[in-house]
Design an enzyme around this catalytic site. Structure first.
Site: not given
Ligand code: AMP
Ligand code: ZN
Length: 134
Positions: A99, A101
Site C-alpha cells: 500500500h 500512503h
Molecule cells: P503500514 O504501517 O505502512 O503497514 O500502514 C498500515 C496502515 O493501515 C496504518 O496507517 C493503519 O492505520 C491502516 N489500517 C489498518 N487497518 C485498516 C483498515 N481496516 N482500514 C483502513 N486503514 C487501516
C-alpha cells in the site's frame, strides 16, 4: 490471500471509505490517519510489498496517487503532501499487502513523518556506494 484484510477491502468484501476506484486499485481513507485525508492506495491483487509488486503495477499505483494528490490539494487545501511506502516490519509495515500512503500535510499539523539525519563520514559513504555498486 483469503486472510488478508487489505485484499478484502480492496475487492469490496469489507466496506471502506473509498475515494477512488478503478479495475486494479482502490484508494481508501486510513482508519488511523496521520492527518485529515490520509489515504491508502491498495492494488486489488495481493502483493506483499515493493519486492513483490510488478514494476508496471507500481507505475500504475503512482499514477493513481498523483491523481488523488491533486484532488486533495484542490478539495482539502493541503499545504504539502507525503507519499510513504513501508516494506517489512523493520520499516514500519504492519499490513503485509502493498500500500502507498498519501498523507496530506498542513502547516503546523504536528506530524513527524521525516527521519532523523545521521552523520556518516565521507569514507563511510564511499564504502556504502562501493557495496551497492560492487
Ligand atoms: P503500514 O504501517 O505502512 O503497514 O500502514 C498500515 C496502515 O493501515 C496504518 O496507517 C493503519 O492505520 C491502516 N489500517 C489498518 N487497518 C485498516 C483498515 N481496516 N482500514 C483502513 N486503514 C487501516
Ligand atoms: Zn492482500
Amino acid at each position: 490471500m483469503s486472510d488478508c484484510i487489505f485484499c478484502k477491502i480492496a475487492n469490496g468484501e469489507i466496506p471502506s471509505n473509498t475515494i477512488f476506484e478503478n479495475d486494479d486499485f482502490r484508494v481508501i481513507l486510513d482508519l488511523g490517519p496521520a492527518t485529515k485525508g490520509h489515504a491508502l492506495v491498495l492494488p486489488k491483487k495481493h502483493y506483499a510489498d515493493l519486492f513483490e509488486i510488478p514494476a508496471d503495477t507500481l507505475a500504475e499505483a503512482s499514477k493513481v496517487a498523483k491523481e488523488v494528490a491533486a484532488t486533495m490539494k484542490k478539495k482539502l487545501g493541503c499545504d504539502g503532501l507525503n507519499l510513504v511506502q513501508n516494506n517489512g516490519s523493520a520499516a514500519g509495515q504492519t499490513v503485509m499487502h502493498f500500500h502507498l500512503h498519501i498523507i496530506p500535510r498542513y502547516v503546523n499539523d504536528g506530524q513527524h513523518i521525516l527521519w532523523k539525519p545521521t552523520s556518516p563520514s565521507p569514507e563511510e559513504l564511499v564504502e556504502i556506494k562501493n557495496t551497492i555498486l560492487g
